[in-house]
Scaffold this motif. Sequence first.
Motif, mmCIF file in Angstrom:
data_model
loop_
_atom_site.group_PDB
_atom_site.id
_atom_site.type_symbol
_atom_site.label_atom_id
_atom_site.label_comp_id
_atom_site.label_asym_id
_atom_site.label_seq_id
_atom_site.Cartn_x
_atom_site.Cartn_y
_atom_site.Cartn_z
ATOM 1 N N GLU A 352 0.825 -1.206 0.000
ATOM 2 C CA GLU A 352 0.000 0.000 0.000
ATOM 3 C C GLU A 352 0.865 1.264 0.000
ATOM 4 N N LYS A 353 1.899 1.283 0.816
ATOM 5 C CA LYS A 353 2.751 2.468 0.896
ATOM 6 C C LYS A 353 3.486 2.715 -0.423
ATOM 7 N N GLN A 355 2.451 1.739 -3.417
ATOM 8 C CA GLN A 355 1.448 2.151 -4.396
ATOM 9 C C GLN A 355 1.044 3.604 -4.178
ATOM 10 N N ASN A 356 0.909 4.012 -2.931
ATOM 11 C CA ASN A 356 0.542 5.396 -2.631
ATOM 12 C C ASN A 356 1.604 6.396 -3.101
ATOM 13 N N TYR A 377 -7.354 -3.693 3.206
ATOM 14 C CA TYR A 377 -6.561 -3.634 1.980
ATOM 15 C C TYR A 377 -7.205 -4.492 0.895
ATOM 16 N N PHE A 379 -6.102 -5.459 -3.286
ATOM 17 C CA PHE A 379 -5.397 -5.292 -4.548
ATOM 18 C C PHE A 379 -5.979 -6.295 -5.536
#
Length: 435
Positions: A352-353, A355-356, A377, A379
């Motif tokens: 997530e980090k 991708q952000n 989460y 994906f």
Amino acid sequence: MKHQLLSRIEDKTAVIGIIGLGYVGLPLLLRFAEEGYRVLGFDIDMAKIGKLQQGQSYIKHIPAAPIAAVVSAGFFQGTTDFSRASEADVLIICVPTPLNKYREPDLSFVTSTTESIVPYLRPGQLISLESTTYPGTTDEELLPRIASTGLEVGKDIFLVFSPEREDPGNANFTTRTIPKVCGGATPDCLKVGLALYRRVIDHVVPVSSTRVAEMTKLLENIHRAVNIGLVNELKIVCSAMGIDIREVIDAAATKPFGFTPYYPGPGLGGHCIPIDPFYLTWKAREYNLHTRFIELAGEVNTAMPDWVVGQVMDALNERGKALKNARILVLGIAYKKNVDDMRESPSVVLMEKLQNKGAEVHYCDPHIPVFPKMREYHFNLKSCELSAESLASFDCILIATNHDAFDYDFIRREGKLIIDTRGVYREVWENVVKA
């Protein structure tokens, strides 16, 4: 009632009810059934019940064969009907105890399960809670609900706390061989609880109360969380100094006394270590106490994914590549090696980090072919196949979980840049960054 229940436990005519058929409940179910007890498995997930009754497993490290064996022998029945709790002589509660969004204990699974069975309780039953929780839960949450039926705990019905100690994927220890702690609400409750668990566990450890048993489980996990926090902090220091923290730990571990090796990683995962310490910090506030040491370790461990992302960014920058639009392959998304358990996995936090920050994130995990639906989460991804062509297509390969199934020599040869958070590569390689 006590003598009748002890007799049924002794001659194996007691029916064992296991509530919650996950990573704790399913191994326990098998253990009782293997010893010849009839087991009634309760779960709200009908799909789990269906698979078990067909002799199938839904947990990777638990093979189907022993499940099929106890089903065919007639020792197991599954149900979603909690009114059948009256059929069981023993009811063992193995449900999740997560944190809410404020990092406070969420006992809703425990309390709702208890309330589901309370209308069907009867004299001559034993209730055992195995879910990890703060000291006082059994006395403050379960006992009053059970007593509301008019049944006297310690005389008509019996109540114990016996914390689970499962270690998914660890072949060196089984449900039978891991010593089991047990505390009772009364001395007679303890006597019945010990009689039960001694039939299926090699070594049972009695303690003086349910609160001692609850605190024992928390101490075990806080001990690990604090020591992992220590080595994670030392990893950051050693990285700045150009020292390999794992070489340091291995050297220190040669001391035959006074040192226990713990190894760093990209963060904490699993249902226990990232969660259980906060059960005690929350309860301690009731006594106007602050567990600063525990909370500091939590801060260090929670910050590790950010540090790893920083290592990825620095390594890419040194190669003239920005993190934004970089193709990143995360190797392993389970919380520990060789399992399919994703609870609190730091790998997912890393995904997530990254991708952000604009990276194009993919993953490979042979134990998790499709990214599952999770509460926080999601994906829309499937596990990538590892080939020379696919590995070469990624700007960075991040080893987040070191499954044995990965061919690490092949990955190193074909990958452009590898960030190793698990100490897979002990030698120095031009395209490997130890993080």
